[in-house]
Design a protein around this motif. Structure first.
Motif, mmCIF file in Angstrom:
data_model
loop_
_atom_site.group_PDB
_atom_site.id
_atom_site.type_symbol
_atom_site.label_atom_id
_atom_site.label_comp_id
_atom_site.label_asym_id
_atom_site.label_seq_id
_atom_site.Cartn_x
_atom_site.Cartn_y
_atom_site.Cartn_z
ATOM 1 N N LEU A 297 0.935 -1.148 -0.001
ATOM 2 C CA LEU A 297 -0.081 0.082 -0.139
ATOM 3 C C LEU A 297 0.909 1.367 0.002
ATOM 4 C CD1 LEU A 297 -3.257 0.650 1.717
ATOM 5 C CD2 LEU A 297 -1.339 2.253 2.318
ATOM 6 N N THR A 298 0.536 2.283 -0.776
ATOM 7 C CA THR A 298 1.315 3.507 -0.924
ATOM 8 C C THR A 298 0.305 4.527 -0.620
ATOM 9 O OG1 THR A 298 2.721 2.564 -2.623
ATOM 10 C CG2 THR A 298 2.659 4.962 -2.499
ATOM 11 N N ALA A 299 0.898 5.644 0.474
ATOM 12 C CA ALA A 299 -0.068 6.767 0.756
ATOM 13 C C ALA A 299 0.050 7.946 -0.307
ATOM 14 C CB ALA A 299 0.252 7.269 1.984
ATOM 15 N N GLU A 300 -0.790 8.091 -1.119
ATOM 16 C CA GLU A 300 -0.687 9.276 -2.151
ATOM 17 C C GLU A 300 -0.961 10.781 -1.433
ATOM 18 O OE1 GLU A 300 -3.694 8.271 -4.957
ATOM 19 O OE2 GLU A 300 -2.288 7.518 -6.194
ATOM 20 N N ALA B 178 4.887 6.051 4.731
ATOM 21 C CA ALA B 178 4.288 6.343 3.434
ATOM 22 C C ALA B 178 3.976 4.966 2.742
ATOM 23 C CB ALA B 178 5.467 7.087 2.581
ATOM 24 N N GLN B 179 4.514 3.957 2.915
ATOM 25 C CA GLN B 179 4.221 2.665 2.437
ATOM 26 C C GLN B 179 4.015 1.700 3.640
ATOM 27 O OE1 GLN B 179 7.466 1.915 -0.663
ATOM 28 N NE2 GLN B 179 5.774 2.356 -2.350
ATOM 29 N N ALA B 180 3.189 0.588 3.006
ATOM 30 C CA ALA B 180 3.155 -0.545 4.175
ATOM 31 C C ALA B 180 2.939 -1.820 3.342
ATOM 32 C CB ALA B 180 1.936 -0.130 5.032
ATOM 33 N N LEU B 181 3.486 -2.964 3.824
ATOM 34 C CA LEU B 181 3.312 -4.160 3.198
ATOM 35 C C LEU B 181 2.607 -5.030 3.974
ATOM 36 C CD1 LEU B 181 4.289 -6.095 1.025
ATOM 37 C CD2 LEU B 181 6.044 -7.041 2.532
ATOM 38 N N TYR B 182 1.439 -5.639 3.499
ATOM 39 C CA TYR B 182 0.324 -6.223 4.135
ATOM 40 C C TYR B 182 0.681 -7.712 3.748
ATOM 41 C CZ TYR B 182 -2.039 -2.197 5.389
ATOM 42 O OH TYR B 182 -2.309 -0.876 5.847
ATOM 43 N N THR B 183 0.565 -8.604 5.015
ATOM 44 C CA THR B 183 1.043 -10.234 4.704
ATOM 45 C C THR B 183 -0.064 -10.777 5.762
ATOM 46 O OG1 THR B 183 2.266 -10.195 6.672
ATOM 47 C CG2 THR B 183 3.245 -9.628 4.385
ATOM 48 N N ALA B 184 -0.126 -12.109 5.559
ATOM 49 C CA ALA B 184 -1.110 -12.955 6.468
ATOM 50 C C ALA B 184 -1.055 -12.557 7.827
ATOM 51 C CB ALA B 184 -0.881 -14.500 5.980
#
Length: 218
Positions: free
Chosen positions: A153-156, A162-168
């Motif tokens: 995910l990137t925040a515009e 500013a970015q986040a990685l989503y996992t299980a």
């Protein structure tokens, strides 16, 4: 282009549907992650989630958006993408796995039009109780099919992170948006504050001029 991708494209285009297996074997959890974009404007939050064609096929198959050729006939009146767009199960799935909360309270969400779903992704809108500053954003789409799926995910709108990685294992991240992310609310507040400050300065100047005039007359 791999056979898997060609097969997914064929399904979404409405061709060779009967050749697609019922299980989500065409998905690629070890490939590039899905992506998402988030932006805020006042208390309004917008998220666009984009997945690869074969991942849309896997998602659609998992919720029953497509007919199973092993158990019945397959309609060719609609393309695979149109079947995804019209599926209530797909909509429920996305709204249940992409959510926003503010202060522990879920922000009501809705799914925008799914036209050009593959090219533009699923577009969701949320209305929070107050201006979007600290938000808990959850993205768990596809991880129920395979825990190796991920979404970047990137925040515009300027935010930390500013970015986040989503996992299980990491399905929720708290994002803090800066004042510039307050949209209309922040702009109105800034203008109001500036107007008040300007009025105060003008008032002081007028008062000084009046005093000087009175001093000169004396």
């Amino acid at each position: 282009m791999t056979f898997r991708t060609r097969l997914a494209g064929a399904l979404l285009a409405g061709a060779a549907v009967a050749a697609v297996p019922a299980a989500p074997a065409a998905a690629h959890p070890f490939g590039p992650p899905s992506t998402a974009r988030i932006s805020v404007d006042g208390s309004h939050v917008a998220i666009a989630w984009l997945a690869a064609e074969d991942d849309w096929v896997a998602l659609g198959q998992s919720v029953g958006a497509f007919e199973n050729p092993a158990t019945g006939s397959v309609s060719t009146a609609l393309t695979g993408e149109q079947k995804l767009q019209r599926s209530a199960a797909v909509r429920d799935y996305l709204l249940g796995r992409i959510t926003v909360a503010q202060g522990g309270t879920p922000c009501p969400g809705r799914l925008e039009s799914l036209e050009r779903l593959v090219a533009q992704g699923a577009r969701l809108a949320f209305d929070c109780p107050g201006p979007a500053v600290d938000l808990d954003v959850t993205v768990s789409a596809l991880t129920d099919l395979d825990e190796n799926y991920r979404t970047m995910l990137t925040a515009e709108t300027p935010a930390t992170p500013a970015q986040a990685l989503y996992t299980a294992r990491q399905q929720t991240t708290r994002l803090r948006f800066t004042a510039s992310g307050g949209g209309t609310t922040a702009a109105v507040t800034t203008v109001a504050a500036g107007t008040a400050a300007a009025a105060a300065i003008i008032g002081v100047l007028v008062l000084l001029r009046v005093r000087r005039r009175k001093g000169g007359q004396a």
